[in-house]
Design a protein around this motif. Structure first.
Motif, PDB file in Angstrom:
ATOM      1  N   VAL A 169      43.652  33.389  39.068  1.00 40.29           N
ATOM      2  CA  VAL A 169      42.782  34.566  38.841  1.00 40.29           C
ATOM      3  C   VAL A 169      43.599  35.704  38.220  1.00 40.29           C
ATOM      4  CG1 VAL A 169      41.446  36.360  40.026  1.00 40.29           C
ATOM      5  CG2 VAL A 169      40.997  33.957  40.500  1.00 40.29           C
ATOM      6  N   ALA A 170      44.853  35.847  38.638  1.00 40.11           N
ATOM      7  CA  ALA A 170      45.710  36.875  38.018  1.00 40.11           C
ATOM      8  C   ALA A 170      45.839  36.607  36.533  1.00 40.11           C
ATOM      9  CB  ALA A 170      47.085  36.869  38.678  1.00 40.11           C
ATOM     10  N   SER A 171      46.022  35.357  36.194  1.00 41.92           N
ATOM     11  CA  SER A 171      46.156  35.002  34.782  1.00 41.92           C
ATOM     12  C   SER A 171      44.876  35.344  34.013  1.00 41.92           C
ATOM     13  CB  SER A 171      46.511  33.517  34.712  1.00 41.92           C
ATOM     14  OG  SER A 171      46.237  32.988  33.485  1.00 41.92           O
ATOM     15  N   MET A 172      43.701  35.084  34.626  1.00 37.59           N
ATOM     16  CA  MET A 172      42.427  35.446  33.970  1.00 37.59           C
ATOM     17  C   MET A 172      42.324  36.951  33.762  1.00 37.59           C
ATOM     18  SD  MET A 172      39.460  33.372  35.937  1.00 37.59           S
ATOM     19  CE  MET A 172      39.793  31.858  36.726  1.00 37.59           C
ATOM     20  N   LEU A 173      42.899  37.704  34.690  1.00 37.15           N
ATOM     21  CA  LEU A 173      42.800  39.171  34.615  1.00 37.15           C
ATOM     22  C   LEU A 173      43.918  39.776  33.773  1.00 37.15           C
ATOM     23  CD1 LEU A 173      41.875  40.009  38.344  1.00 37.15           C
ATOM     24  CD2 LEU A 173      40.375  40.198  36.347  1.00 37.15           C
ATOM     25  N   GLY A 174      44.759  38.915  33.199  1.00 38.40           N
ATOM     26  CA  GLY A 174      45.866  39.411  32.378  1.00 38.40           C
ATOM     27  C   GLY A 174      46.966  40.044  33.205  1.00 38.40           C
ATOM     28  N   ALA A 186      46.920  45.459  41.996  1.00 38.54           N
ATOM     29  CA  ALA A 186      45.717  45.891  41.264  1.00 38.54           C
ATOM     30  C   ALA A 186      44.593  46.243  42.231  1.00 38.54           C
ATOM     31  CB  ALA A 186      45.267  44.778  40.309  1.00 38.54           C
ATOM     32  N   ALA A 187      44.519  45.498  43.347  1.00 39.47           N
ATOM     33  CA  ALA A 187      43.420  45.674  44.306  1.00 39.47           C
ATOM     34  C   ALA A 187      43.498  47.017  45.039  1.00 39.47           C
ATOM     35  CB  ALA A 187      43.427  44.532  45.318  1.00 39.47           C
ATOM     36  N   GLU A 188      44.690  47.611  45.039  1.00 36.46           N
ATOM     37  CA  GLU A 188      44.849  48.873  45.780  1.00 36.46           C
ATOM     38  C   GLU A 188      43.870  49.941  45.310  1.00 36.46           C
ATOM     39  OE1 GLU A 188      48.972  49.949  45.420  1.00 36.46           O
ATOM     40  OE2 GLU A 188      49.587  48.238  46.671  1.00 36.46           O
ATOM     41  N   SER A 189      43.547  49.937  44.011  1.00 38.43           N
ATOM     42  CA  SER A 189      42.622  50.959  43.508  1.00 38.43           C
ATOM     43  C   SER A 189      41.224  50.380  43.268  1.00 38.43           C
ATOM     44  CB  SER A 189      43.174  51.593  42.235  1.00 38.43           C
ATOM     45  OG  SER A 189      43.613  50.578  41.364  1.00 38.43           O
ATOM     46  N   GLY A 190      40.965  49.179  43.825  1.00 36.34           N
ATOM     47  CA  GLY A 190      39.661  48.550  43.609  1.00 36.34           C
ATOM     48  C   GLY A 190      38.772  48.577  44.839  1.00 36.34           C
ATOM     49  N   ASN A 191      37.500  48.265  44.618  1.00 34.53           N
ATOM     50  CA  ASN A 191      36.518  48.226  45.704  1.00 34.53           C
ATOM     51  C   ASN A 191      36.314  46.773  46.142  1.00 34.53           C
ATOM     52  OD1 ASN A 191      34.306  48.268  47.356  1.00 34.53           O
ATOM     53  ND2 ASN A 191      32.877  49.075  45.818  1.00 34.53           N
ATOM     54  N   PRO A 192      36.706  46.432  47.383  1.00 29.02           N
ATOM     55  CA  PRO A 192      36.575  45.032  47.826  1.00 29.02           C
ATOM     56  C   PRO A 192      35.134  44.569  47.964  1.00 29.02           C
ATOM     57  CG  PRO A 192      37.342  46.440  49.624  1.00 29.02           C
ATOM     58  CD  PRO A 192      37.323  47.298  48.397  1.00 29.02           C
ATOM     59  N   SER A 237      37.480  47.301  31.877  1.00 30.06           N
ATOM     60  CA  SER A 237      38.202  48.548  32.135  1.00 30.06           C
ATOM     61  C   SER A 237      39.205  48.315  33.274  1.00 30.06           C
ATOM     62  CB  SER A 237      37.213  49.638  32.534  1.00 30.06           C
ATOM     63  OG  SER A 237      36.646  49.315  33.786  1.00 30.06           O
ATOM     64  N   GLU A 238      40.139  49.241  33.413  1.00 27.33           N
ATOM     65  CA  GLU A 238      41.112  49.165  34.509  1.00 27.33           C
ATOM     66  C   GLU A 238      40.404  49.122  35.860  1.00 27.33           C
ATOM     67  OE1 GLU A 238      44.478  48.735  34.831  1.00 27.33           O
ATOM     68  OE2 GLU A 238      44.157  48.197  32.740  1.00 27.33           O
ATOM     69  N   GLN A 239      39.308  49.943  35.954  1.00 30.32           N
ATOM     70  CA  GLN A 239      38.588  50.003  37.226  1.00 30.32           C
ATOM     71  C   GLN A 239      37.904  48.666  37.535  1.00 30.32           C
ATOM     72  OE1 GLN A 239      38.842  52.539  39.505  1.00 30.32           O
ATOM     73  NE2 GLN A 239      37.942  50.922  40.768  1.00 30.32           N
ATOM     74  N   GLU A 240      37.299  48.061  36.495  1.00 26.15           N
ATOM     75  CA  GLU A 240      36.646  46.752  36.722  1.00 26.15           C
ATOM     76  C   GLU A 240      37.688  45.705  37.133  1.00 26.15           C
ATOM     77  OE1 GLU A 240      32.827  46.161  33.847  1.00 26.15           O
ATOM     78  OE2 GLU A 240      34.723  46.649  32.883  1.00 26.15           O
ATOM     79  N   ARG A 241      38.857  45.752  36.473  1.00 19.48           N
ATOM     80  CA  ARG A 241      39.918  44.786  36.811  1.00 19.48           C
ATOM     81  C   ARG A 241      40.315  44.963  38.284  1.00 19.48           C
ATOM     82  NH1 ARG A 241      43.304  45.667  32.854  1.00 19.48           N
ATOM     83  NH2 ARG A 241      42.942  43.756  31.686  1.00 19.48           N
ATOM     84  N   ALA A 242      40.470  46.211  38.685  1.00 26.53           N
ATOM     85  CA  ALA A 242      40.851  46.488  40.080  1.00 26.53           C
ATOM     86  C   ALA A 242      39.754  46.032  41.033  1.00 26.53           C
ATOM     87  CB  ALA A 242      41.121  47.979  40.254  1.00 26.53           C
ATOM     88  N   ASP A 243      38.495  46.228  40.650  1.00 24.00           N
ATOM     89  CA  ASP A 243      37.378  45.822  41.515  1.00 24.00           C
ATOM     90  C   ASP A 243      37.304  44.293  41.654  1.00 24.00           C
ATOM     91  OD1 ASP A 243      36.677  48.430  41.986  1.00 24.00           O
ATOM     92  OD2 ASP A 243      35.033  48.476  40.532  1.00 24.00           O
ATOM     93  N   VAL A 244      37.511  43.588  40.536  1.00 20.88           N
ATOM     94  CA  VAL A 244      37.508  42.116  40.604  1.00 20.88           C
ATOM     95  C   VAL A 244      38.666  41.653  41.493  1.00 20.88           C
ATOM     96  CG1 VAL A 244      37.816  39.963  39.314  1.00 20.88           C
ATOM     97  CG2 VAL A 244      36.380  41.771  38.359  1.00 20.88           C
ATOM     98  N   ALA A 245      39.854  42.252  41.286  1.00 19.89           N
ATOM     99  CA  ALA A 245      41.029  41.859  42.088  1.00 19.89           C
ATOM    100  C   ALA A 245      40.759  42.097  43.576  1.00 19.89           C
ATOM    101  CB  ALA A 245      42.262  42.646  41.637  1.00 19.89           C
ATOM    102  N   ALA A 246      40.225  43.269  43.905  1.00 19.38           N
ATOM    103  CA  ALA A 246      39.986  43.605  45.316  1.00 19.38           C
ATOM    104  C   ALA A 246      38.918  42.703  45.924  1.00 19.38           C
ATOM    105  CB  ALA A 246      39.578  45.073  45.440  1.00 19.38           C
ATOM    106  N   SER A 247      37.849  42.437  45.164  1.00 23.63           N
ATOM    107  CA  SER A 247      36.761  41.599  45.689  1.00 23.63           C
ATOM    108  C   SER A 247      37.218  40.155  45.861  1.00 23.63           C
ATOM    109  CB  SER A 247      35.546  41.645  44.753  1.00 23.63           C
ATOM    110  OG  SER A 247      35.102  42.970  44.601  1.00 23.63           O
ATOM    111  N   PHE A 248      38.029  39.680  44.912  1.00 19.97           N
ATOM    112  CA  PHE A 248      38.572  38.319  45.008  1.00 19.97           C
ATOM    113  C   PHE A 248      39.492  38.210  46.231  1.00 19.97           C
ATOM    114  CE2 PHE A 248      42.514  35.972  44.270  1.00 19.97           C
ATOM    115  CZ  PHE A 248      42.028  34.680  44.237  1.00 19.97           C
ATOM    116  N   GLN A 249      40.411  39.158  46.339  1.00 22.56           N
ATOM    117  CA  GLN A 249      41.371  39.147  47.458  1.00 22.56           C
ATOM    118  C   GLN A 249      40.631  39.155  48.799  1.00 22.56           C
ATOM    119  OE1 GLN A 249      45.289  41.566  47.699  1.00 22.56           O
ATOM    120  NE2 GLN A 249      43.780  42.905  48.616  1.00 22.56           N
TER     121      GLN A 249
END
Ligand code: KG4
Ligand code: ZN
Length: 342
Positions: A169-174, A186-192, A237-249
């Motif tokens: 998933v990290a690779s998909m998110l670049g 990345a998840a630190e600034s995302g919404n889980p 966007s950076e925010q979407e990337r963070a949100d995907v990372a947080a939700s995935f985690q």
């Protein structure tokens, strides 16, 4: 009593010297993260070539730190299962050669038992019997652990391992390899709660299994659009990337925590020991602590440095030494090991 332990099952070349009270007299580790980063994952052939270069310097370093010579050792122990075939072979061959040169007995280390034993080293408490959860790049498995070298499988992943899902998933998110630490950051600034990714089988306590492949696909569809696989042109966007990372985690952590609680209940046990690289994850540790408080079980998770691969956890060899379990010099590797812990 002093044992030299050697670990080369994946992309870390490591050696340590431990004594029979689990004191770490020396520990050395050469990581290959830089070498594999540009490929987005471990390339087995490159890993084994790098082990070949690193193994003797790492062993010498561990012995020097311990102010110990080969002659002073009581045994030499090495991980021979599970792991990448070429990587395991380098460690095993080095260990055998050292055994012949110094006339020392050989001990086999099971990498999965070693991951749980990292808790024994870190906390110096008798943890057994317990439920063991191993969450790494290659494994997501629950065991009933009667003792440090007596494991019985309870359940495992039916497809990807948790760490593997983090890396893909990290690779998909670049985001760079290894994916676990990158996604955590990345998840630190995302919404889980931004995206309700799947948590398969979580509501079925009878199935002590994991599945992370569908979760990976759900992330892909999130990025590419439902039913599409190519997201190379997707702009996020950076925010979407963070949100995907947080939700995935969050989804991975919920599955690991939920299934561990179910395993404890099923076995009627009150102690959980966790090992493997994914156990270094801050959100995982936080939610596991909460679950331990809520469900009143004792939780042991080694410090992050002892969760990812290292040779200190190879101190489990002490237990085999005490049990008189030595190996002949024609010992082989077992890359795909299902062999549970004799
Ligand atoms: O135990 P380990 O070092 O090697 C194996 O035995 O596989 O685990 C490596 C895995 C990788 O997939 C890596 O992405 C993951 O552990 N990992 C993490 C974190 N640190 C390492 N996953 C989530 N969060 C972390 N902080
Ligand atoms: Zn490992």
């Amino acid at each position: 009593m002093k044992i030299l332990t050697i670990e080369s099952s994946c992309d870390e070349t490591a050696a340590a010297v431990v004594d029979d009270r689990r004191q770490v007299l020396g520990a050395s580790l050469a990581s290959q993260i830089d070498v594999h980063q540009r490929f987005g994952g471990v390339v087995p052939e490159i890993a084994s070539r790098n082990h070949l270069e690193a193994i003797l310097p790492v062993v010498s370093d561990a012995l020097a730190q311990a102010e110990t010579t080969l002659d002073d050792l009581d045994a030499i122990a090495v991980v021979n299962a599970p792991g990448l075939a070429g990587s395991l072979l380098i460690g095993l061959t080095a260990a055998k050669a050292l055994c012949v040169a110094a006339n020392k007995p050989l001990i086999a280390i099971n990498h999965l038992q070693a991951h749980i034993y990292a808790c024994r080293v870190a906390f110096d408490e008798d943890l057994f019997p317990c439920v063991g959860l191993i969450v790494s790049g290659g494994h997501s498995s629950l065991y009933r652990c009667a003792g440090p070298i007596d494991f019985e499988p309870l359940g495992t992943t039916i497809d990807d391992a948790a760490g593997e899902a983090f890396d893909k998933v990290a690779s998909m998110l670049g985001l760079p390899y290894p994916g676990g630490p990158s996604i955590q950051k990345a998840a630190e600034s995302g919404n889980p709660k931004a995206f309700p990714f799947p948590r398969p089988m979580l509501n079925d306590p009878e199935r002590l299994q994991f599945s992370f492949s569908g979760l990976k696909t759900a992330v892909r569809y999130k990025l590419a659009g439902v039913g599409k696989v190519d997201f190379s042109t997707t702009q996020i966007s950076e925010q979407e990337r963070a949100d995907v990372a947080a939700s995935f985690q969050e989804a991975v952590v919920d599955c690991l925590v939920g299934k561990s609680v179910q395993a404890l209940k099923k076995c009627g046990m009150k102690t959980l020991c966790v090992g493997g690289g994914v156990a270094a994850n801050a959100r995982f540790r936080e939610k596991m602590e909460d679950a331990a408080n809520k469900n009143r079980f004792k939780l042991y998770v080694a410090p992050p440095k002892l969760c990812t691969d290292n040779a200190v956890m190879g101190a489990v060899a002490i237990e085999r030494f005490k049990a008189g379990l030595f190996e002949p010099l024609d010992l082989d590797i077992f890359p795909g090991l299902v062999r549970d812990a004799q």
